[in-house]
Design a protein around this motif. Structure first.
Motif, PDB file in Angstrom:
ATOM      1  N   UNK A  30       0.831  -1.211   0.000  1.00  0.00           N
ATOM      2  CA  UNK A  30       0.000   0.000   0.000  1.00  0.00           C
ATOM      3  C   UNK A  30       0.861   1.255   0.000  1.00  0.00           C
ATOM      4  N   UNK A  31       0.317   2.344  -0.543  1.00  0.00           N
ATOM      5  CA  UNK A  31       1.076   3.596  -0.622  1.00  0.00           C
ATOM      6  C   UNK A  31       1.205   4.233   0.751  1.00  0.00           C
ATOM      7  N   UNK A  32       0.176   4.138   1.595  1.00  0.00           N
ATOM      8  CA  UNK A  32       0.182   4.716   2.945  1.00  0.00           C
ATOM      9  C   UNK A  32       0.579   6.192   2.919  1.00  0.00           C
ATOM     10  N   UNK A  33       1.188   6.694   3.990  1.00  0.00           N
ATOM     11  CA  UNK A  33       1.557   8.103   4.080  1.00  0.00           C
ATOM     12  C   UNK A  33       0.488   8.923   4.772  1.00  0.00           C
ATOM     13  N   UNK A  34       0.749  10.224   4.918  1.00  0.00           N
ATOM     14  CA  UNK A  34      -0.173  11.128   5.616  1.00  0.00           C
ATOM     15  C   UNK A  34      -1.568  11.030   5.009  1.00  0.00           C
ATOM     16  N   UNK A  35      -2.571  10.848   5.858  1.00  0.00           N
ATOM     17  CA  UNK A  35      -3.927  10.735   5.318  1.00  0.00           C
ATOM     18  C   UNK A  35      -4.424  12.087   4.806  1.00  0.00           C
ATOM     19  N   UNK A 133       4.643   4.532   7.918  1.00  0.00           N
ATOM     20  CA  UNK A 133       4.435   3.250   8.602  1.00  0.00           C
ATOM     21  C   UNK A 133       3.566   2.299   7.772  1.00  0.00           C
ATOM     22  N   UNK A 134       3.824   1.021   7.925  1.00  0.00           N
ATOM     23  CA  UNK A 134       2.995   0.001   7.267  1.00  0.00           C
ATOM     24  C   UNK A 134       2.761  -1.113   8.278  1.00  0.00           C
ATOM     25  N   UNK A 135       1.532  -1.229   8.754  1.00  0.00           N
ATOM     26  CA  UNK A 135       1.226  -2.197   9.806  1.00  0.00           C
ATOM     27  C   UNK A 135       1.338  -3.631   9.298  1.00  0.00           C
ATOM     28  N   UNK A 136       1.109  -3.854   8.006  1.00  0.00           N
ATOM     29  CA  UNK A 136       1.190  -5.206   7.455  1.00  0.00           C
ATOM     30  C   UNK A 136       2.645  -5.672   7.398  1.00  0.00           C
ATOM     31  N   UNK A 250     -15.112   3.103   2.104  1.00  0.00           N
ATOM     32  CA  UNK A 250     -14.291   3.987   1.270  1.00  0.00           C
ATOM     33  C   UNK A 250     -12.829   3.690   1.577  1.00  0.00           C
ATOM     34  N   UNK A 251     -12.085   3.222   0.592  1.00  0.00           N
ATOM     35  CA  UNK A 251     -10.684   2.846   0.795  1.00  0.00           C
ATOM     36  C   UNK A 251      -9.810   4.084   0.918  1.00  0.00           C
ATOM     37  N   UNK A 252      -8.863   4.046   1.860  1.00  0.00           N
ATOM     38  CA  UNK A 252      -7.934   5.170   2.019  1.00  0.00           C
ATOM     39  C   UNK A 252      -6.508   4.690   1.740  1.00  0.00           C
ATOM     40  N   UNK A 253      -5.517   5.421   2.196  1.00  0.00           N
ATOM     41  CA  UNK A 253      -4.151   5.224   1.715  1.00  0.00           C
ATOM     42  C   UNK A 253      -3.504   3.930   2.193  1.00  0.00           C
ATOM     43  N   UNK A 254      -4.055   3.285   3.213  1.00  0.00           N
ATOM     44  CA  UNK A 254      -3.523   2.013   3.662  1.00  0.00           C
ATOM     45  C   UNK A 254      -4.195   0.826   3.015  1.00  0.00           C
ATOM     46  N   UNK A 255      -4.985   1.071   1.985  1.00  0.00           N
ATOM     47  CA  UNK A 255      -5.763  -0.009   1.358  1.00  0.00           C
ATOM     48  C   UNK A 255      -4.831  -1.012   0.675  1.00  0.00           C
TER      49      UNK A 255
END
Length: 332
Positions: A30-35, A133-136, A250-255
């Motif tokens: 996932x791209x993640x980053x500041x929401x 950060x990436x929790x996965x 609704x999917x966000x940046x951690x999708x």
């Protein structure tokens, strides 16, 4: 070589992040980053950093830090009470902090996330070109009390010699009030036949099951009127999915980069920042926007940020020119 460190005194729910791992999706990450990307960019712009520099994302809870060197900070995003050694300081402006002074952000309201940038930024580990950060993957995570974050640059204080106040008052663009979320039509719009307009009929309630991966909400759900399996495929950040059950997703940046639910609509890039500031228990409304109008608004936002960047550069240039006469210090 690091110039100093920022120590966490009260962690709240804070993490170091940036604008995300743009190289991630090609590897299934996932791209993640500041929401709230816009607010993170503004915080960095206000202290003269590249907009991709790492910042602190402070979510909902109070936080406090102490640096062991002089620094210049800026806080943007949700409103909060910013103090330096107990004295109130403005948000959405550059703020000088002397070594040993406590930086506290409390009573975050009107939104969910604030962003703290430090001129020169932080020296933190990166993965695939990002510190997000990436929790996965188990990379990064929330800060803890006592943790020290390396600082790249010291910045001498810049104050009005007579009033101990900042010398600038920048006109910072703000997010519109109210939680109106613009969407463009999704690839599976036709699957919902005459029920698709339910998306815009009434407000949706954001539920506590929401996080950086996606927001779940209840309200008048559109109904898929076609049969057959939706194959797993790539999905964009902002996809409005209608899974079986009684919630809209609704999917966000951690999708995850693939999914198999029908996509009714896609949230615009600017409205993803709005979604980042909605707390569980609050309502939002969706609004349909054409793809061309969404692109025009995205361009207008970039123009706003570029104008702010130029104003900040002018302020810093002026302060450098006047530093000897005014403070005897320089920002560079």
């Amino acid at each position: 070589m690091n110039a100093g460190a920022l120590t966490v005194i009260e962690a709240g729910s804070t993490q170091v992040t940036d604008l995300g791992r743009r190289r991630g999706p090609r590897f299934g990450v996932p791209v993640n980053g500041a929401l709230d990307q816009r607010s993170a960019r503004i915080a960095n712009i206000l202290v003269g950093n590249p907009e991709t520099a790492p910042v602190l994302e402070i979510t909902a809870l109070d936080a406090e830090f102490v640096a062991d060197i002089d620094i210049l900070i800026a806080v943007s995003g949700a409103d909060g009470h910013l103090t330096v050694d107990g004295v109130g300081r403005p948000t959405n402006q550059p703020v000088s902090v002397r070594a040993g002074e406590a930086i506290a952000l409390r009573q975050i309201q009107g939104g969910l996330r604030s962003y703290l940038a430090v001129r020169g930024s932080f020296d933190v580990p990166q993965l695939l070109g990002s510190c997000a950060p990436d929790s996965v993957l188990g990379f990064g995570g929330r800060l803890v009390v006592g943790e020290r974050i390396a600082l790249r640059t010291a910045t001498a204080p810049v104050f009005n010699a007579h009033f101990t106040a900042e010398l600038y008052d920048l006109d910072v663009p703000r997010l519109p009030t109210g939680f109106i979320v613009d969407v463009t039509d999704g690839p599976d719009l036709d699957d919902f036949a005459g029920t698709a307009d339910r998306l815009f009929a009434q407000p949706y309630l954001v539920t506590p099951k929401s996080n950086h991966i996606g927001l779940r909400m209840t309200g008048p759900l559109p109904e898929r009127r076609t049969q057959g399996e939706v194959l797993s495929r790539g999905v964009p950040v902002g996809a409005v999915e209608v899974p079986p059950g009684d919630e809209l997703l609704v999917l966000h940046r951690g999708r995850g980069v693939t999914a198999g639910y029908p996509v009714l609509a896609v949230v615009t890039s600017g409205s993803l920042d709005v979604l980042a500031q909605v707390r569980p228990g609050q309502h939002l409304r969706f609004r349909r926007l054409s793809a061309s109008d969404a692109a025009a608004r995205a361009r207008a936002e970039l123009v706003e940020l570029e104008a702010l960047r130029l104003r900040v550069r002018s302020v810093f240039d002026a302060l450098d020119a006047l530093s000897t006469a005014t403070t005897g210090r320089t920002l560079l």
